[in-house]
Design a protein around this motif. Sequence first.
Motif, PDB file in Angstrom:
ATOM      1  N   TYR A 192      19.685 -32.188 -48.078  1.00 30.61           N
ATOM      2  CA  TYR A 192      18.524 -31.614 -47.918  1.00 30.61           C
ATOM      3  C   TYR A 192      18.488 -30.361 -46.898  1.00 30.61           C
ATOM      4  CZ  TYR A 192      16.292 -35.493 -50.453  1.00 30.61           C
ATOM      5  OH  TYR A 192      15.975 -36.504 -51.321  1.00 30.61           O
ATOM      6  N   GLN A 193      17.699 -29.183 -47.131  1.00 29.44           N
ATOM      7  CA  GLN A 193      17.521 -28.297 -45.994  1.00 29.44           C
ATOM      8  C   GLN A 193      16.505 -29.020 -45.280  1.00 29.44           C
ATOM      9  OE1 GLN A 193      16.420 -24.000 -46.700  1.00 29.44           O
ATOM     10  NE2 GLN A 193      14.461 -25.032 -46.433  1.00 29.44           N
ATOM     11  N   THR A 194      16.893 -29.006 -43.692  1.00 29.18           N
ATOM     12  CA  THR A 194      15.935 -29.304 -42.857  1.00 29.18           C
ATOM     13  C   THR A 194      14.661 -28.486 -42.515  1.00 29.18           C
ATOM     14  OG1 THR A 194      17.781 -30.518 -41.632  1.00 29.18           O
ATOM     15  CG2 THR A 194      15.791 -30.461 -40.329  1.00 29.18           C
ATOM     16  N   ALA A 209      10.531 -20.581 -30.248  1.00 29.22           N
ATOM     17  CA  ALA A 209      11.927 -21.113 -30.615  1.00 29.22           C
ATOM     18  C   ALA A 209      12.020 -22.687 -30.048  1.00 29.22           C
ATOM     19  CB  ALA A 209      12.955 -20.338 -30.176  1.00 29.22           C
ATOM     20  N   GLU A 210      11.766 -22.806 -29.070  1.00 36.07           N
ATOM     21  CA  GLU A 210      12.261 -24.206 -28.292  1.00 36.07           C
ATOM     22  C   GLU A 210      11.293 -25.232 -28.989  1.00 36.07           C
ATOM     23  OE1 GLU A 210      13.149 -20.945 -25.905  1.00 36.07           O
ATOM     24  OE2 GLU A 210      11.326 -21.602 -26.921  1.00 36.07           O
ATOM     25  N   GLU A 211      10.129 -25.049 -29.572  1.00 33.51           N
ATOM     26  CA  GLU A 211       9.268 -26.128 -30.219  1.00 33.51           C
ATOM     27  C   GLU A 211       9.906 -26.266 -31.615  1.00 33.51           C
ATOM     28  OE1 GLU A 211       4.839 -26.413 -32.059  1.00 33.51           O
ATOM     29  OE2 GLU A 211       5.193 -25.589 -30.085  1.00 33.51           O
ATOM     30  N   SER A 215      11.579 -29.722 -33.323  1.00 29.79           N
ATOM     31  CA  SER A 215      11.090 -30.516 -34.616  1.00 29.79           C
ATOM     32  C   SER A 215      12.424 -30.488 -35.411  1.00 29.79           C
ATOM     33  CB  SER A 215      10.363 -29.284 -35.344  1.00 29.79           C
ATOM     34  OG  SER A 215       9.763 -29.830 -36.685  1.00 29.79           O
ATOM     35  N   VAL A 216      13.524 -29.721 -35.466  1.00 33.56           N
ATOM     36  CA  VAL A 216      14.669 -29.886 -36.290  1.00 33.56           C
ATOM     37  C   VAL A 216      15.240 -31.319 -35.671  1.00 33.56           C
ATOM     38  CG1 VAL A 216      16.852 -28.961 -36.385  1.00 33.56           C
ATOM     39  CG2 VAL A 216      14.900 -27.502 -36.904  1.00 33.56           C
TER      40      VAL A 216
END
Length: 288
Positions: A192-194, A209-211, A215-216
């Motif tokens: 799957y794509q994350t 970007a950091e948030e 999440s990733v």
Amino acid sequence: MTLCLRLDDVHGRTPLTALRALDDRVWAGRPVVLGTIPFPALGCLGPVASPREVAAARSTATHPGLLDYLDGRRAEGLAEVALHGLTHADHRSPAGPAVAELVAPSAGRVTRLTDCLHGWRSRFGTRTLIPPHNYIDPGLREQCLAEGFHVSRAVTDAEVSALGLDPDRPDHRAEAKRRRPYRLVGTALDVYQTTGVSYERVRRAGPPAEELAESVMAIAAPTGIGVITFHWWDFVRADASWCEEFAQYTTRLLRRCEALAPVEFSTVADLADDLVAAAQRRPKDRTA
């Protein structure tokens, strides 16, 4: 932690200057999976992306400059050339509405795709299929996996529901990817794509970007595997200039991922090889 970076929609009219700028300023030695469209239809990337194309041969296989670029990045071990559909154009489904190219495909379309996969494997060493818009008919997906091709795609509503989760809830979709982000079918990987990262969505509503990196990593952490998708045209402005804002955003995203955990960047094909090797080393269940 292994992360795969995908750059989709590469074809003959993709600006080579943008691809090289990404290599130098963003990927910075990290390997990337390049989703290449062999026979892109006119306007197949939509009203935002299509104007960012350059005047050149549309077909990927007839563009000498792009072929040299792909061959060079492969030789350096910094790119995997994946197949991203045939034309990337939506088509009318039997039910009527337009659907992604590999959803409800005709028998002829399936034959053309499998022929192209084998041709791309001979020319570029291609081992991975990225379905346009991340969706593919389940039967075609299983056929590709049975022939030894990896598939990088989105989690489906049915797969989310099968885990007792609600596909209409973003947190439940994330949980589905967290629980079971991939499977091996023989030596083929179905992963799957994350997340997909869109400049327009980031520009309008974030997150920082950091948030997004946090999440990733939260989704990928349980199995240590994630796939992040980008599109080349997000790094090019409407006037054909380089989009430094999104380049810096992406750089911060990748650096934050690296700061959160030890990260190895990999292609899908190399990740599959590692997972197969690990499965073969695992002791067999000797219970009766």
